[in-house]
Write a protein that holds these residues in place. Structure first.
Motif, PDB file in Angstrom:
ATOM      1  N   GLN A 216       0.846  -1.201   0.000  1.00 33.57           N
ATOM      2  CA  GLN A 216       0.000   0.000   0.000  1.00 33.57           C
ATOM      3  C   GLN A 216       0.879   1.249   0.000  1.00 33.57           C
ATOM      4  OE1 GLN A 216      -2.097  -0.995   3.570  1.00 33.57           O
ATOM      5  NE2 GLN A 216      -3.856  -1.824   2.491  1.00 33.57           N
ATOM      6  N   ASN A 217       2.017   1.165   0.680  1.00 30.12           N
ATOM      7  CA  ASN A 217       2.930   2.307   0.748  1.00 30.12           C
ATOM      8  C   ASN A 217       3.435   2.692  -0.645  1.00 30.12           C
ATOM      9  OD1 ASN A 217       4.163   4.250   2.397  1.00 30.12           O
ATOM     10  ND2 ASN A 217       6.103   3.183   2.267  1.00 30.12           N
ATOM     11  N   LYS A 218       3.625   1.663  -1.505  1.00 29.19           N
ATOM     12  CA  LYS A 218       4.045   1.906  -2.895  1.00 29.19           C
ATOM     13  C   LYS A 218       3.029   2.788  -3.609  1.00 29.19           C
ATOM     14  CE  LYS A 218       6.422  -2.191  -4.568  1.00 29.19           C
ATOM     15  NZ  LYS A 218       5.873  -3.524  -4.679  1.00 29.19           N
ATOM     16  N   ILE A 219       1.751   2.509  -3.343  1.00 24.09           N
ATOM     17  CA  ILE A 219       0.668   3.258  -3.990  1.00 24.09           C
ATOM     18  C   ILE A 219       0.651   4.681  -3.444  1.00 24.09           C
ATOM     19  CG2 ILE A 219      -1.846   3.405  -4.186  1.00 24.09           C
ATOM     20  CD1 ILE A 219      -1.844   0.297  -3.803  1.00 24.09           C
ATOM     21  N   ILE A 220       0.774   4.792  -2.112  1.00 18.86           N
ATOM     22  CA  ILE A 220       0.653   6.091  -1.448  1.00 18.86           C
ATOM     23  C   ILE A 220       1.735   7.062  -1.915  1.00 18.86           C
ATOM     24  CG2 ILE A 220       0.852   7.234   0.818  1.00 18.86           C
ATOM     25  CD1 ILE A 220      -0.427   4.605   1.975  1.00 18.86           C
ATOM     26  N   ARG A 221       2.980   6.574  -2.018  1.00 17.53           N
ATOM     27  CA  ARG A 221       4.105   7.484  -2.284  1.00 17.53           C
ATOM     28  C   ARG A 221       4.515   7.556  -3.752  1.00 17.53           C
ATOM     29  NH1 ARG A 221       6.797   8.806   2.889  1.00 17.53           N
ATOM     30  NH2 ARG A 221       5.588   7.735   4.452  1.00 17.53           N
ATOM     31  N   ASN A 222       3.719   7.008  -4.652  1.00 14.62           N
ATOM     32  CA  ASN A 222       4.080   7.049  -6.080  1.00 14.62           C
ATOM     33  C   ASN A 222       3.882   8.473  -6.615  1.00 14.62           C
ATOM     34  OD1 ASN A 222       3.567   7.127  -8.973  1.00 14.62           O
ATOM     35  ND2 ASN A 222       3.589   4.912  -8.912  1.00 14.62           N
ATOM     36  N   THR A 223       4.969   9.080  -7.121  1.00 18.34           N
ATOM     37  CA  THR A 223       4.838  10.444  -7.657  1.00 18.34           C
ATOM     38  C   THR A 223       5.191  10.494  -9.140  1.00 18.34           C
ATOM     39  OG1 THR A 223       7.076  10.900  -6.930  1.00 18.34           O
ATOM     40  CG2 THR A 223       5.309  11.629  -5.473  1.00 18.34           C
ATOM     41  N   SER A 224       5.608   9.354  -9.720  1.00 22.54           N
ATOM     42  CA  SER A 224       6.121   9.417 -11.087  1.00 22.54           C
ATOM     43  C   SER A 224       5.104   9.001 -12.151  1.00 22.54           C
ATOM     44  CB  SER A 224       7.358   8.522 -11.203  1.00 22.54           C
ATOM     45  OG  SER A 224       6.998   7.212 -10.793  1.00 22.54           O
ATOM     46  N   SER A 225       4.073   8.225 -11.779  1.00 21.83           N
ATOM     47  CA  SER A 225       3.176   7.680 -12.811  1.00 21.83           C
ATOM     48  C   SER A 225       2.106   8.667 -13.247  1.00 21.83           C
ATOM     49  CB  SER A 225       2.470   6.426 -12.280  1.00 21.83           C
ATOM     50  OG  SER A 225       3.421   5.506 -11.846  1.00 21.83           O
ATOM     51  N   ASP A 226       1.815   8.654 -14.568  1.00 21.58           N
ATOM     52  CA  ASP A 226       0.661   9.418 -15.073  1.00 21.58           C
ATOM     53  C   ASP A 226      -0.611   8.611 -14.859  1.00 21.58           C
ATOM     54  OD1 ASP A 226       2.250  11.429 -15.838  1.00 21.58           O
ATOM     55  OD2 ASP A 226       2.252  10.987 -17.987  1.00 21.58           O
ATOM     56  N   LEU A 227      -0.453   7.268 -14.917  1.00 18.27           N
ATOM     57  CA  LEU A 227      -1.577   6.391 -14.606  1.00 18.27           C
ATOM     58  C   LEU A 227      -1.098   5.341 -13.609  1.00 18.27           C
ATOM     59  CD1 LEU A 227      -4.338   5.015 -14.892  1.00 18.27           C
ATOM     60  CD2 LEU A 227      -3.485   3.821 -16.890  1.00 18.27           C
ATOM     61  N   LEU A 228      -1.735   5.346 -12.440  1.00 20.94           N
ATOM     62  CA  LEU A 228      -1.449   4.314 -11.435  1.00 20.94           C
ATOM     63  C   LEU A 228      -2.725   3.490 -11.343  1.00 20.94           C
ATOM     64  CD1 LEU A 228       0.299   3.163  -9.133  1.00 20.94           C
ATOM     65  CD2 LEU A 228      -0.629   4.911  -7.646  1.00 20.94           C
ATOM     66  N   PHE A 229      -2.642   2.228 -11.737  1.00 18.39           N
ATOM     67  CA  PHE A 229      -3.825   1.370 -11.789  1.00 18.39           C
ATOM     68  C   PHE A 229      -3.710   0.332 -10.674  1.00 18.39           C
ATOM     69  CE2 PHE A 229      -6.689  -1.899 -13.234  1.00 18.39           C
ATOM     70  CZ  PHE A 229      -7.672  -1.240 -13.958  1.00 18.39           C
ATOM     71  N   VAL A 230      -4.622   0.406  -9.723  1.00 15.38           N
ATOM     72  CA  VAL A 230      -4.558  -0.501  -8.574  1.00 15.38           C
ATOM     73  C   VAL A 230      -5.665  -1.539  -8.679  1.00 15.38           C
ATOM     74  CG1 VAL A 230      -4.611  -0.667  -6.060  1.00 15.38           C
ATOM     75  CG2 VAL A 230      -3.683   1.384  -7.147  1.00 15.38           C
ATOM     76  N   GLN A 231      -5.271  -2.791  -8.907  1.00 17.00           N
ATOM     77  CA  GLN A 231      -6.247  -3.885  -8.935  1.00 17.00           C
ATOM     78  C   GLN A 231      -6.146  -4.571  -7.583  1.00 17.00           C
ATOM     79  OE1 GLN A 231      -8.641  -5.688 -10.321  1.00 17.00           O
ATOM     80  NE2 GLN A 231      -8.265  -7.510  -9.139  1.00 17.00           N
ATOM     81  N   GLY A 232      -7.228  -4.542  -6.824  1.00 19.20           N
ATOM     82  CA  GLY A 232      -7.126  -5.111  -5.474  1.00 19.20           C
ATOM     83  C   GLY A 232      -8.321  -5.959  -5.133  1.00 19.20           C
ATOM     84  N   ALA A 233      -8.075  -7.029  -4.422  1.00 18.48           N
ATOM     85  CA  ALA A 233      -9.167  -7.906  -3.981  1.00 18.48           C
ATOM     86  C   ALA A 233     -10.073  -7.144  -3.019  1.00 18.48           C
ATOM     87  CB  ALA A 233      -8.561  -9.112  -3.277  1.00 18.48           C
ATOM     88  N   ALA A 234     -11.295  -7.650  -2.830  1.00 14.80           N
ATOM     89  CA  ALA A 234     -12.222  -7.017  -1.884  1.00 14.80           C
ATOM     90  C   ALA A 234     -11.567  -6.986  -0.506  1.00 14.80           C
ATOM     91  CB  ALA A 234     -13.511  -7.827  -1.822  1.00 14.80           C
ATOM     92  N   GLY A 235     -11.579  -5.809   0.131  1.00 10.99           N
ATOM     93  CA  GLY A 235     -11.045  -5.709   1.489  1.00 10.99           C
ATOM     94  C   GLY A 235      -9.534  -5.637   1.566  1.00 10.99           C
ATOM     95  N   SER A 236      -8.865  -5.345   0.417  1.00  9.47           N
ATOM     96  CA  SER A 236      -7.396  -5.295   0.451  1.00  9.47           C
ATOM     97  C   SER A 236      -6.875  -3.902   0.820  1.00  9.47           C
ATOM     98  CB  SER A 236      -6.828  -5.726  -0.908  1.00  9.47           C
ATOM     99  OG  SER A 236      -7.357  -4.907  -1.931  1.00  9.47           O
ATOM    100  N   GLY A 237      -7.783  -2.996   1.184  1.00 11.21           N
ATOM    101  CA  GLY A 237      -7.345  -1.674   1.639  1.00 11.21           C
ATOM    102  C   GLY A 237      -7.089  -0.696   0.505  1.00 11.21           C
ATOM    103  N   LYS A 238      -7.765  -0.895  -0.654  1.00  7.80           N
ATOM    104  CA  LYS A 238      -7.569   0.008  -1.800  1.00  7.80           C
ATOM    105  C   LYS A 238      -7.981   1.432  -1.454  1.00  7.80           C
ATOM    106  CE  LYS A 238     -10.477  -2.238  -4.421  1.00  7.80           C
ATOM    107  NZ  LYS A 238     -10.814  -3.466  -3.712  1.00  7.80           N
ATOM    108  N   THR A 239      -9.221   1.556  -0.966  1.00  5.18           N
ATOM    109  CA  THR A 239      -9.750   2.902  -0.722  1.00  5.18           C
ATOM    110  C   THR A 239      -8.948   3.600   0.368  1.00  5.18           C
ATOM    111  OG1 THR A 239     -11.912   2.091  -1.361  1.00  5.18           O
ATOM    112  CG2 THR A 239     -11.843   4.196  -0.231  1.00  5.18           C
ATOM    113  N   SER A 240      -8.597   2.851   1.424  1.00  3.44           N
ATOM    114  CA  SER A 240      -7.794   3.456   2.498  1.00  3.44           C
ATOM    115  C   SER A 240      -6.485   3.972   1.922  1.00  3.44           C
ATOM    116  CB  SER A 240      -7.461   2.418   3.565  1.00  3.44           C
ATOM    117  OG  SER A 240      -8.632   1.822   4.018  1.00  3.44           O
ATOM    118  N   ALA A 241      -5.822   3.122   1.122  1.00  6.41           N
ATOM    119  CA  ALA A 241      -4.517   3.516   0.566  1.00  6.41           C
ATOM    120  C   ALA A 241      -4.656   4.760  -0.299  1.00  6.41           C
ATOM    121  CB  ALA A 241      -3.932   2.365  -0.242  1.00  6.41           C
TER     122      ALA A 241
END
Length: 765
Positions: A216-241
């Motif tokens: 999740q930290n990878k998602i939170i601190r990503n500053t380089s991507s124009d498109l960050l696509f997060v595929q996550g299972a139900a309850g994997s903390g996508k929205t929180s991240a």
């Protein structure tokens, strides 16, 4: 053991010391805010006492202006001081509840002394600006989330720095006391995660800063991507991240980025309500938030846009035509068609004034003007030039209009008050009566022509509905429909359907984006260059066309999309090819796809049960939190099923669980709600997305449960009659995966074949 006790004693003393400093700072800040407010009030009340007012001569009035300016400056300085202190006080009050949740020890190089830092929800420094607590979003804090003990790197403003991490300690602090602490080698120890996850769900989502996982930290601190696509299972903390990511970006780019430069598209209003406290808990303001439906509807006030309920309940749409209209190909066809309008094919409508039979400006005349400009006029310039020309013509019509009979009649019928309103100032004098009549006539005509002027200004001379239908008719000439398994006949019938809905002032969801995009291309409506980050949640319910249209609307924004392609409720199998379709819209070098496979929401028993519903469920990993197996209640009649439901609710209430009874559609939700009411059982029916989530048991149709989670879930009427189509697999999975601790499935007659799971993973009741 003795070491543990002395460690805990040392940490408690350190905490007491920090708590005392925090309370002292709080007192100081409150005092300073009080003083600044008083000074500002005094300055305000004596504002003109200290200002030299002098109206004689140039130099002295200059002095007056300077004097006022100085006073204003003093006031704005006080205002600035006040805001600064108030912001600090906000952070201090947040830290008071729990100053920090982690400690990290590390060495920067061989010879260096080891350093210790504490990490919390905000920063806190002593009088000499020496940091006692680091904000979780500071560059150095990322080592806590990212690595195991030993060598770990983080990105600082000076570049990448590698350190040797020797200790990672986690705390649970309540009211100034350390309730629990443990050292760990993992990013977040499972024990810590278990404690936080075992709290009861509530109607509001909480921030999870203390338990951010490495992926999740990878998602939170990503500053380089124009498109960050997060595929996550139900309850994997996508929205929180994602919410932590927004907080991180606002912190990282503070001064250059504000919450109004960030927009989040969420699945429905209920969900907006659910997450509204997360960012404020982290000391940030909420971003702009809306649903895609709100985004398109607010631009079409005269038409009813198909809403969530209609979309879900109406399954009559032809799937081949829908797939075609939802594709990037269709988006490209609109773009091509608009270019062709530069030469021919624009459709206009008459503009009327007073006489509803005789046009004031005829549509033929407007078309003649539109196409009179030469080739190098692009669509948007063409419409601007047409508008200007029409306004010039309108101005030329004022003088002849003044001479018409209706104007003199209007002047005669004016009362004294109405006359006074028309004059530029009271007792206005004129050289002759004819001059006065001319003056009043112009004013009346001008006022009456206002609606015509507005119509021109707002491009209301474009016949947009006819233009869109004309585009649909042109489609078979522009592309081979048979590639989409659509016959010419089906397409013609479909155009008639669209035309009928236009007559009823209604527009379907799969027409609205194309309709607005065509309008934007014709009129050159300004896209939003201010928006810097666009977040789209539950991406699996978006079409490729909608994403292409959002990209067109926010050309400078970086996109973060998150969702679970296993939970597509509206787009069904289309969601599988979604990533492939939209990848062409972004630079592949600046696209990153992150997968979250571990589910933290549900107990191991629930996750192991629900993942069997999916075609590729083996990718979902369960987190080791224990609970009862899901229970399946097969009953013969509705009466028996309701009795089973009451039994479940009674048991859940005794554990103080919040239960959601999730039905397939609204009719089912209303039925259950009525039956429970008759039995005197309290449960709130959530019938629309605009309702608030209230504490207590809820009855919710499936399409409104997206993104939410509950202690206990009852899947109502899981029979073969209700769920039998293969493309409802995702829907069944979405319903079952909302449960955190307890899942009960109730049905009558025959069980849905979509729930064909290993009997060892559930109990029969």
């Amino acid at each position: 053991m003795a070491k543990e006790i002395s460690d805990k004693k040392y940490e408690q003393e350190h905490l007491d010391h920090i708590m005392k400093m925090i309370t002292d700072r709080e007192k100081k800040l409150k005092k300073s805010i009080k003083n600044v407010s008083k000074e500002a009030r005094d300055l305000n009340s004596h504002f003109f006492d200290d200002v030299k007012l002098d109206y004689d001569g140039y130099s002295t009035s200059m002095e007056t202006a300077l004097s006022i300016h100085q006073q204003q400056q003093l006031l704005s300085e006080r205002e600035h001081d006040w805001q600064h202190s108030a912001k600090q006080l906000e952070t201090i009050e947040r830290l008071e509840k729990s100053p920090y949740f982690a400690r990290v020890d590390f060495k920067e190089n061989e010879a260096a002394e080891p350093e210790t830092i504490y990490i919390g929800l905000g920063s806190f420094a002593d009088e000499n600006d020496h940091f006692l607590i680091y904000d979780w979003r500071a560059p150095i804090s990322s080592i806590y989330y990212d690595g195991k003990l030993g060598e770990v790197s983080y990105n600082s403003p000076e570049g990448e720095i590698t350190v040797d991490m020797t200790k990672k300690r986690q705390f649970m602090i309540k009211d100034g006391k350390i309730v629990n602490m443990f050292d760990t080698n993992e990013s977040i120890g499972d024990q810590m995660l278990l404690e936080v996850l075992s709290e009861k769900s509530s109607t509001q989502m909480k921030s999870i800063v203390t338990t951010i996982q490495q992926e999740q930290n990878k998602i939170i601190r990503n500053t380089s991507s124009d498109l960050l696509f997060v595929q996550g299972a139900a309850g994997s903390g996508k929205t929180s991240a994602i919410l932590q990511r927004i907080a991180f970006l606002l912190y990282r780019y503070r001064g250059n980025l504000t919450s109004s430069d960030v927009i989040m598209f969420s699945p429905n209003q209920l969900f907006n309500d659910y997450i509204k406290n997360v960012l404020p808990e982290m000391g940030e303001q909420n971003m702009v938030q809306m649903t895609y439906w709100q985004f398109v509807s607010r631009r079409l006030p005269g038409m009813k846009v198909e809403n969530l309920f209609k979309q879900f309940e109406d399954q009559t749409a032809d799937t081949n035509i829908s797939s075609f209209k939802d594709s990037v190909n269709f988006f490209n066809l609109v773009t091509r068609y608009a270019k062709h309008l530069n030469k021919r094919g624009m459709i206009f409508k008459n503009i009327y004034f007073r006489d509803k039979k005789k046009p004031y400006f005829e549509k033929e005349k407007i078309r003649e003007i539109y196409y009179s400009f030469n080739e190098n006029y692009k669509l948007a310039n063409r419409i601007d030039a047409t508008r200007e020309e029409l306004i010039k013509m309108l101005n030329r019509k004022i003088a002849p209009e003044v001479k018409k009979k209706w104007v003199s009649q209007a002047i005669e019928s004016l009362s004294k008050e109405q006359l006074n309103e028309l004059y530029d100032y009271p007792d206005q004098e004129f050289d002759s009566q004819a001059d006065e009549e001319k003056f009043l006539g112009r004013k009346i005509v001008f006022k009456q022509l206002q609606p015509v002027f507005q119509r021109i200004r707002h491009n209301n001379f474009i016949n947009m509905r006819a233009q869109y239908l004309s585009f649909l008719r042109a489609v078979p000439k522009m592309t081979d429909l048979s590639k989409w398994n659509i016959t010419e006949d089906e397409w013609t019938k479909h155009i008639e359907m669209v035309k009928d809905s236009f007559r009823n002032k209604e527009i379907r969801m799969n027409d609205v984006s194309a309709y607005l995009y065509l309008y934007d291309l014709i009129t050159g409506r300004c896209t939003n260059y201010e928006m810097r980050y666009t977040f789209i949640d539950e991406i699996q319910d978006y079409t490729a066309f909608q994403i292409a249209y959002l990209k067109y609307n926010f050309p400078r924004a970086k996109f973060t999309m998150l969702g679970d392609l296993n939970q597509a409720i509206f787009t069904k199998d289309e969601s599988r090819s979604l990533l492939k379709q939209i990848s062409g819209l972004f630079d592949p070098k600046k696209t990153e796809v992150v997968q979250l496979t571990k589910s933290y929401r549900s107990t191991k028993q629930i996750t192991d049960f629900t993942k069997q519903i999916l075609r590729e469920g083996e990718k979902v990993e369960s987190f080791n939190r224990q609970g009862p197996k899901p229970a399946i209640w097969a009953r013969k009649t509705d009466e028996e099923a309701i009795a089973a439901l009451q039994e479940i609710l009674k048991d859940n209430d005794s554990h103080k669980f919040t239960t959601a009874i999730i039905t397939k559609d609204l009719a089912g939700a209303k039925y259950v709600s009525e039956m429970l009411k008759e039995k005197g059982q309290k449960a709130t029916l959530i019938a629309t997305a605009n309702q608030r989530l209230v504490p207590g048991d809820l009855v919710v149709p499936s399409y409104l449960a997206k993104g939410l989670e509950f202690d206990a879930v009852v899947m109502w009427d899981a029979s073969k009659d209700t769920y039998h189509k293969l493309d409802e697999t995702q829907l069944v999975y979405t319903i079952a995966s909302r449960a955190m601790y307890k899942l009960d499935i109730v049905f009558t007659a025959e069980r849905s074949p979509l729930l064909d799971v290993d009997p060892a993973t559930y109990d029969e009741k």
